[in-house]
Design a protein around this motif. Structure first.
Motif, short mmCIF file in Angstrom:
data_model
loop_
_atom_site.label_atom_id
_atom_site.label_comp_id
_atom_site.label_asym_id
_atom_site.label_seq_id
_atom_site.Cartn_x
_atom_site.Cartn_y
_atom_site.Cartn_z
N VAL A 78 0.86 -1.18 0.00
CA VAL A 78 0.00 0.00 0.00
C VAL A 78 0.89 1.23 0.00
O VAL A 78 1.66 1.45 0.93
CB VAL A 78 -0.92 0.01 1.23
N SER A 79 0.81 2.04 -1.03
CA SER A 79 1.63 3.24 -1.11
C SER A 79 0.78 4.47 -1.32
O SER A 79 1.23 5.45 -1.89
CB SER A 79 2.64 3.10 -2.25
N THR A 80 -0.46 4.44 -0.86
CA THR A 80 -1.31 5.61 -1.03
C THR A 80 -1.23 6.48 0.21
O THR A 80 -1.10 5.99 1.32
CB THR A 80 -2.77 5.18 -1.25
N GLY A 81 -1.29 7.77 0.05
CA GLY A 81 -1.32 8.70 1.15
C GLY A 81 0.07 9.15 1.58
O GLY A 81 1.09 8.69 1.07
N LYS A 82 0.08 10.07 2.52
CA LYS A 82 1.31 10.66 3.01
C LYS A 82 1.70 9.97 4.32
O LYS A 82 0.84 9.59 5.11
CB LYS A 82 1.08 12.15 3.24
N LEU A 83 2.99 9.84 4.59
CA LEU A 83 3.48 9.22 5.81
C LEU A 83 3.27 10.19 6.96
O LEU A 83 3.69 11.34 6.91
CB LEU A 83 4.96 8.87 5.66
N ILE A 84 2.60 9.74 8.03
CA ILE A 84 2.32 10.59 9.19
C ILE A 84 3.13 10.04 10.36
O ILE A 84 2.95 8.89 10.76
CB ILE A 84 0.82 10.61 9.52
N TYR A 85 4.00 10.88 10.91
CA TYR A 85 4.80 10.46 12.05
C TYR A 85 4.02 10.64 13.34
O TYR A 85 3.07 11.43 13.43
CB TYR A 85 6.10 11.29 12.11
N ASP A 86 4.43 9.92 14.37
CA ASP A 86 3.78 9.99 15.67
C ASP A 86 3.99 11.37 16.29
O ASP A 86 5.04 11.97 16.14
CB ASP A 86 4.33 8.90 16.59
N VAL A 87 3.01 11.85 17.01
CA VAL A 87 3.06 13.16 17.63
C VAL A 87 3.92 13.11 18.89
O VAL A 87 3.84 12.16 19.66
CB VAL A 87 1.63 13.65 17.98
N GLU A 88 4.74 14.10 19.10
CA GLU A 88 5.58 14.20 20.29
C GLU A 88 4.66 14.44 21.49
O GLU A 88 3.91 15.41 21.53
CB GLU A 88 6.57 15.35 20.15
N SER A 89 4.72 13.55 22.49
CA SER A 89 3.82 13.66 23.63
C SER A 89 4.55 13.64 24.96
O SER A 89 3.96 13.34 25.98
CB SER A 89 2.78 12.55 23.57
N SER A 90 5.84 13.95 24.98
CA SER A 90 6.57 13.89 26.24
C SER A 90 6.16 15.01 27.19
O SER A 90 6.29 14.89 28.40
CB SER A 90 8.08 13.95 25.99
N GLY A 91 5.66 16.13 26.68
CA GLY A 91 5.28 17.23 27.55
C GLY A 91 3.85 17.15 28.03
O GLY A 91 3.40 17.97 28.82
N THR A 92 3.08 16.15 27.61
CA THR A 92 1.68 16.08 28.00
C THR A 92 1.46 15.21 29.23
O THR A 92 0.36 15.20 29.77
CB THR A 92 0.83 15.50 26.85
N ALA A 93 2.44 14.49 29.68
CA ALA A 93 2.26 13.58 30.82
C ALA A 93 2.34 14.31 32.13
O ALA A 93 2.88 15.31 32.35
CB ALA A 93 3.30 12.47 30.78
#
Length: 87
Positions: free
Chosen positions: A72-87
């Protein structure tokens, strides 16, 4: 619905017995392992040890895959959101 006190006591007693059976206090102390000594007569000849013959090697079946995973090569690659400051 009325609670039966005998059922409550039976449940409590069953839990007590279950827990008491798993306690290490009732276990016996480990004993020394028994040693086995074999006396052989002086006139006895040593036994010849023969190894069993090895079985000839057999060919293994090869695996042929019927289908491959989808690519599957459709769509754009989405990286994980940085969440170290939300904890």
């Amino acid at each position: 619905m009325r609670h039966n006190p005998a059922r409550n006591w039976l449940f409590a007693f069953s839990i007590l017995i279950l827990l008491a059976c798993n306690l290490p206090a009732g276990a016996t102390a480990p004993t020394e392992p028994a040693t086995l000594t074999v006396e052989t007569p002086a006139s006895a000849a040593p036994l010849a040890v023969t190894e069993p013959p090895l079985a000839p090697a057999t060919a293994t079946a090869s695996v042929v895959h019927v289908s491959n995973p989808a690519f599957v090569s459709t769509g754009k690659l989405i990286y994980d959101v940085e969440s170290s400051g939300t904890a």
